[in-house]
Scaffold this motif. Structure first.
Motif, PDB file in Angstrom:
ATOM      1  N   LEU A  60       0.817  -1.215   0.000  1.00 61.09           N
ATOM      2  CA  LEU A  60       0.000   0.000   0.000  1.00 61.09           C
ATOM      3  C   LEU A  60       0.851   1.266   0.000  1.00 61.09           C
ATOM      4  N   GLY A  61       2.162   1.102  -0.038  1.00 56.15           N
ATOM      5  CA  GLY A  61       3.049   2.266  -0.024  1.00 56.15           C
ATOM      6  C   GLY A  61       3.127   2.940   1.332  1.00 56.15           C
ATOM      7  N   LEU A  62       2.882   2.169   2.402  1.00 59.75           N
ATOM      8  CA  LEU A  62       2.937   2.699   3.760  1.00 59.75           C
ATOM      9  C   LEU A  62       4.035   2.010   4.547  1.00 59.75           C
ATOM     10  N   SER A  63       4.498   2.665   5.587  1.00 57.22           N
ATOM     11  CA  SER A  63       5.378   1.995   6.530  1.00 57.22           C
ATOM     12  C   SER A  63       4.511   1.203   7.493  1.00 57.22           C
ATOM     13  N   GLU A  64       5.095   0.231   8.155  1.00 53.87           N
ATOM     14  CA  GLU A  64       4.313  -0.570   9.103  1.00 53.87           C
ATOM     15  C   GLU A  64       3.760   0.316  10.220  1.00 53.87           C
ATOM     16  N   ARG A  65       4.551   1.296  10.652  1.00 55.96           N
ATOM     17  CA  ARG A  65       4.104   2.204  11.710  1.00 55.96           C
ATOM     18  C   ARG A  65       2.915   3.068  11.244  1.00 55.96           C
ATOM     19  N   GLN A  66       2.975   3.540  10.007  1.00 59.52           N
ATOM     20  CA  GLN A  66       1.859   4.334   9.465  1.00 59.52           C
ATOM     21  C   GLN A  66       0.566   3.513   9.430  1.00 59.52           C
ATOM     22  N   GLN A 105      -5.534   1.966  14.072  1.00 65.49           N
ATOM     23  CA  GLN A 105      -6.002   2.394  15.390  1.00 65.49           C
ATOM     24  C   GLN A 105      -7.018   3.522  15.255  1.00 65.49           C
ATOM     25  N   LYS A 106      -6.756   4.441  14.346  1.00 66.51           N
ATOM     26  CA  LYS A 106      -7.640   5.585  14.159  1.00 66.51           C
ATOM     27  C   LYS A 106      -8.970   5.170  13.545  1.00 66.51           C
ATOM     28  N   LEU A 147     -10.222   1.733  12.960  1.00 65.04           N
ATOM     29  CA  LEU A 147     -10.904   0.546  13.482  1.00 65.04           C
ATOM     30  C   LEU A 147     -10.675   0.298  14.967  1.00 65.04           C
ATOM     31  N   SER A 148      -9.860   1.140  15.584  1.00 63.79           N
ATOM     32  CA  SER A 148      -9.566   1.015  17.029  1.00 63.79           C
ATOM     33  C   SER A 148      -8.941  -0.325  17.372  1.00 63.79           C
ATOM     34  N   MET A 149      -8.116  -0.834  16.476  1.00 67.05           N
ATOM     35  CA  MET A 149      -7.368  -2.063  16.742  1.00 67.05           C
ATOM     36  C   MET A 149      -6.131  -2.083  15.860  1.00 67.05           C
ATOM     37  N   THR A 150      -5.207  -2.940  16.190  1.00 62.31           N
ATOM     38  CA  THR A 150      -3.995  -3.058  15.383  1.00 62.31           C
ATOM     39  C   THR A 150      -4.268  -3.901  14.152  1.00 62.31           C
ATOM     40  N   PRO A 151      -3.438  -3.776  13.109  1.00 60.13           N
ATOM     41  CA  PRO A 151      -3.608  -4.637  11.930  1.00 60.13           C
ATOM     42  C   PRO A 151      -3.529  -6.121  12.280  1.00 60.13           C
ATOM     43  N   LYS A 152      -2.604  -6.455  13.195  1.00 57.21           N
ATOM     44  CA  LYS A 152      -2.461  -7.863  13.590  1.00 57.21           C
ATOM     45  C   LYS A 152      -3.727  -8.373  14.260  1.00 57.21           C
ATOM     46  N   ALA A 153      -4.337  -7.536  15.123  1.00 62.15           N
ATOM     47  CA  ALA A 153      -5.570  -7.946  15.804  1.00 62.15           C
ATOM     48  C   ALA A 153      -6.710  -8.123  14.805  1.00 62.15           C
ATOM     49  N   TYR A 154      -6.792  -7.236  13.802  1.00 62.74           N
ATOM     50  CA  TYR A 154      -7.838  -7.354  12.785  1.00 62.74           C
ATOM     51  C   TYR A 154      -7.664  -8.639  11.988  1.00 62.74           C
ATOM     52  N   TRP A 155      -6.434  -8.915  11.593  1.00 60.33           N
ATOM     53  CA  TRP A 155      -6.158 -10.118  10.808  1.00 60.33           C
ATOM     54  C   TRP A 155      -6.515 -11.373  11.596  1.00 60.33           C
ATOM     55  N   THR A 156      -6.172 -11.382  12.866  1.00 53.57           N
ATOM     56  CA  THR A 156      -6.522 -12.524  13.714  1.00 53.57           C
ATOM     57  C   THR A 156      -8.031 -12.659  13.849  1.00 53.57           C
TER      58      THR A 156
END
Length: 339
Positions: free
Chosen positions: A245-251, A257-258, A260-269
């Motif tokens: 997506l042309g983003l850094s992992e931190r971005q 968080q902004k 979906l109020s969760m981390t990408p890892k939590a969403y994937w799980t």
């Protein structure tokens, strides 16, 4: 026995697309009954033509309709399956009038394949956008230059008028209609029986049915969730998705968080666990097979995450579900002489 929740009437034009009819009816048939017995319990379907005349499909197969054009109040949805475009001017005016009256009575009227042309000829597409197959685009523009159209959707529904390009889009629309009238479990059963094999359990179509889609405003996060859903069957990394997506992992972390109020890892799980639950209740796969299918390294990790989300183990949930299903089937079978 439940009342029939979804009643669909099909109006057939001469030289109609057979796949549009059979695809829709097969979706209804699988949703209509427990198992694969084809009884019209939850859904019913009726084929119609003016004066109950025999209708030849575009491939030459002949259909003997069930009835004439009967009162639209018998149905929740009226479906018009259009002809080959060479015969669009031959659609009887009585059909146009029937569709208009059905719409006036508040019925959902859907045009499959070239059915959108019939709806336009009946005056029902004014102020609406027709969802077309690219193959029919030029003809629609020439025949109805003042009407709007789109090629970007499986189907489009506006103010009780739906247009469906045909092909597999018909199954998509039928599944949505079943879900609304009969519930998601009926729709999931239909798609499962129509598309899912033991070796094809990880197809995109089946995954989409098992997951609830949510409205996501940020287009980057929306794309990220689509990638994650498509790749839930492999142990991918958040970093690889961010890079695409042309983003850094931190971005990407901050955007998730902004939005979906969760981390990408939590969403994937979460989506892996949710699809795992669907597989648990709708397939014969073992819990270990489901764990590996949904991208978990081992069965123990899957069970641990599953218990966190649902408060019970996968095995316990499956046993309770099986007991409830057996009880419901026993009750239905005991009353089978009533339908």
């Amino acid at each position: 026995m439940p009342d029939t929740a979804l009643r669909v009437g099909f109006v057939l034009c001469a030289e109609f697309a057979l796949m549009s009819l059979t695809g829709f009816i097969e979706a209804l048939r699988h949703a209509a009954d427990l198992g694969d017995r084809g009884r019209k319990i939850y859904c019913s379907w009726t084929t119609m033509s003016p004066q109950k005349k025999t209708v030849k499909s575009s491939c030459g197969i002949i259909i003997n309709p069930d009835t004439d054009l009967i009162d639209a109040d018998n149905f929740d949805c009226i479906v018009i399956i259009g002809p080959l475009l060479s015969g669009i001017d031959d659609v009887p005016q009585i059909v146009h009038g029937y569709l208009r009256r059905a719409h006036q009575r508040g019925k959902l009227v859907a045009g499959l394949c070239t059915g959108s042309f019939v709806l336009a000829d009946a005056g029902l597409m004014k102020g609406r956008i027709a969802c077309l197959h690219p193959y029919h685009l030029q003809d629609y523009k020439e025949l109805h230059p003042k009407l709007r159209f789109t090629l970007k959707h499986d189907y489009l529904e506006e103010r009780n008028i739906a247009t469906v390009p045909g092909g597999l889009s018909v199954v998509s629309f039928a599944t949505n209609l079943i879900s609304r009238h009969c519930g998601r479990s009926r729709a999931a059963k239909s798609v499962f029986q129509m598309t899912m094999s033991e070796t094809g359990l990880d197809s995109d179509f089946n995954a989409i049915v098992a997951l609830d889609k949510q409205h996501i405003g940020d287009h980057r996060i929306r794309k990220a969730t689509i990638i994650m859903e498509r790749e839930m069957f492999s142990p991918g990394t958040v970093a690889s998705v961010a890079e695409r997506l042309g983003l850094s992992e931190r971005q990407m972390e901050r955007l998730f968080q902004k939005t979906l109020s969760m981390t990408p890892k939590a969403y994937w799980t979460a989506i892996r666990i949710k699809y795992g639950k669907w597989c648990l209740l709708n397939t014969q796969k073992t819990i270990t097979e489901i764990a590996l299918l949904t991208g978990f390294a081992d069965c123990a990790h899957f069970i641990k995450q599953f218990r966190k989300v649902y408060g019970e183990t996968p095995g316990h949930m499956r046993r309770l579900h099986a007991q409830k299903s057996d009880l419901a089937l026993t009750r239905l079978e005991s009353n089978s002489d009533r339908f």
